[in-house]
Design a protein around this motif. Structure first.
Motif, mmCIF file in Angstrom:
data_model
loop_
_atom_site.group_PDB
_atom_site.id
_atom_site.type_symbol
_atom_site.label_atom_id
_atom_site.label_comp_id
_atom_site.label_asym_id
_atom_site.label_seq_id
_atom_site.Cartn_x
_atom_site.Cartn_y
_atom_site.Cartn_z
ATOM 1 N N THR A 193 1.166 -1.174 0.279
ATOM 2 C CA THR A 193 0.220 -0.085 0.009
ATOM 3 C C THR A 193 0.709 1.330 0.082
ATOM 4 O O THR A 193 0.487 1.693 -0.346
ATOM 5 N N ASP A 194 1.806 0.890 0.233
ATOM 6 C CA ASP A 194 3.191 2.709 -0.065
ATOM 7 C C ASP A 194 3.809 2.376 -1.265
ATOM 8 O O ASP A 194 3.552 3.981 -1.741
ATOM 9 N N ASP A 195 3.540 1.868 -1.207
ATOM 10 C CA ASP A 195 4.415 1.746 -3.393
ATOM 11 C C ASP A 195 3.177 2.690 -4.062
ATOM 12 O O ASP A 195 3.247 2.886 -4.099
ATOM 13 N N LEU A 196 1.845 1.942 -3.397
ATOM 14 C CA LEU A 196 0.697 2.383 -4.195
ATOM 15 C C LEU A 196 0.662 3.471 -3.968
ATOM 16 O O LEU A 196 -0.140 4.811 -4.951
ATOM 17 N N GLU A 197 0.617 4.287 -2.991
ATOM 18 C CA GLU A 197 -0.049 5.713 -2.688
ATOM 19 C C GLU A 197 1.186 6.653 -2.710
ATOM 20 O O GLU A 197 1.025 7.769 -2.993
ATOM 21 N N ALA A 198 3.062 5.857 -2.941
ATOM 22 C CA ALA A 198 3.729 6.939 -4.022
ATOM 23 C C ALA A 198 3.631 7.036 -5.400
ATOM 24 O O ALA A 198 3.951 8.261 -5.574
ATOM 25 N N LEU A 199 3.004 6.095 -5.666
ATOM 26 C CA LEU A 199 2.663 6.285 -6.740
ATOM 27 C C LEU A 199 1.760 6.679 -7.578
ATOM 28 O O LEU A 199 2.014 8.343 -8.003
ATOM 29 N N ALA A 200 0.835 7.154 -6.277
ATOM 30 C CA ALA A 200 -0.502 8.112 -6.947
ATOM 31 C C ALA A 200 -0.079 9.749 -5.931
ATOM 32 O O ALA A 200 -0.390 10.170 -6.842
ATOM 33 N N ASN A 201 0.699 9.762 -5.506
ATOM 34 C CA ASN A 201 1.208 11.012 -5.118
ATOM 35 C C ASN A 201 2.250 11.716 -6.299
ATOM 36 O O ASN A 201 1.625 13.100 -6.629
ATOM 37 N N ALA A 202 3.283 10.803 -7.178
ATOM 38 C CA ALA A 202 3.901 11.184 -7.994
ATOM 39 C C ALA A 202 2.726 11.483 -9.338
ATOM 40 O O ALA A 202 2.946 12.332 -9.775
ATOM 41 N N VAL A 203 1.807 11.115 -9.601
ATOM 42 C CA VAL A 203 1.046 10.968 -10.360
ATOM 43 C C VAL A 203 -0.195 12.828 -10.146
ATOM 44 O O VAL A 203 0.098 13.141 -11.112
#
Length: 121
Positions: free
Chosen positions: A73-83
């Motif tokens: 979930t941390d990876d997914l959250e970091a990806l969402a923030n980058a987008v």
């Protein structure tokens, strides 16, 4: 072409869930989660063939945990923030955009000079 990759073993039509890679320099066979895309010299295996995998005599088999390929979930959250960050408009540099004086032309290309801003207020 099917979007689901099949097992690399001859006559097996089961969907692939693992990827097998050989590291010849270390005499090691590495069995891990299904690779994101097909790579040369790697073999996609179904669960049955991955479970029964044996390596040549003198070789070691390394089995990586299958959940290692799942993003946390941390990876997914970091990806969402980058987008979100990439979607933000760039801050203006103070120079007007789209306003300029044409000073030259060659074919369909134009050379523009920034228009002088009215500095009096």
């Amino acid at each position: 072409m099917s979007p689901v990759r099949s097992c690399s073993r001859t006559a097996c039509r089961q969907p692939a869930v693992f990827t097998l890679t050989y590291v010849y320099a270390d005499s090691t066979a590495v069995l891990g989660p299904l690779a994101t895309y097909v790579e040369p010299h790697c073999y996609d295996l179904c669960a049955d063939h991955a479970e029964r995998l044996t390596a040549p005599r003198g070789w070691e088999v390394v089995r990586l945990p299958s959940e290692a390929g799942q993003p946390s979930t941390d990876d997914l959250e970091a990806l969402a923030n980058a987008v979100r960050e990439a979607a933000r408009p760039a801050p203006s540099s103070g120079e007007p955009v789209g306003q300029g004086v044409e000073v030259g032309r060659r074919g369909h290309l134009r050379v523009l000079r920034s228009a002088q801003q009215n500095r009096e207020r």
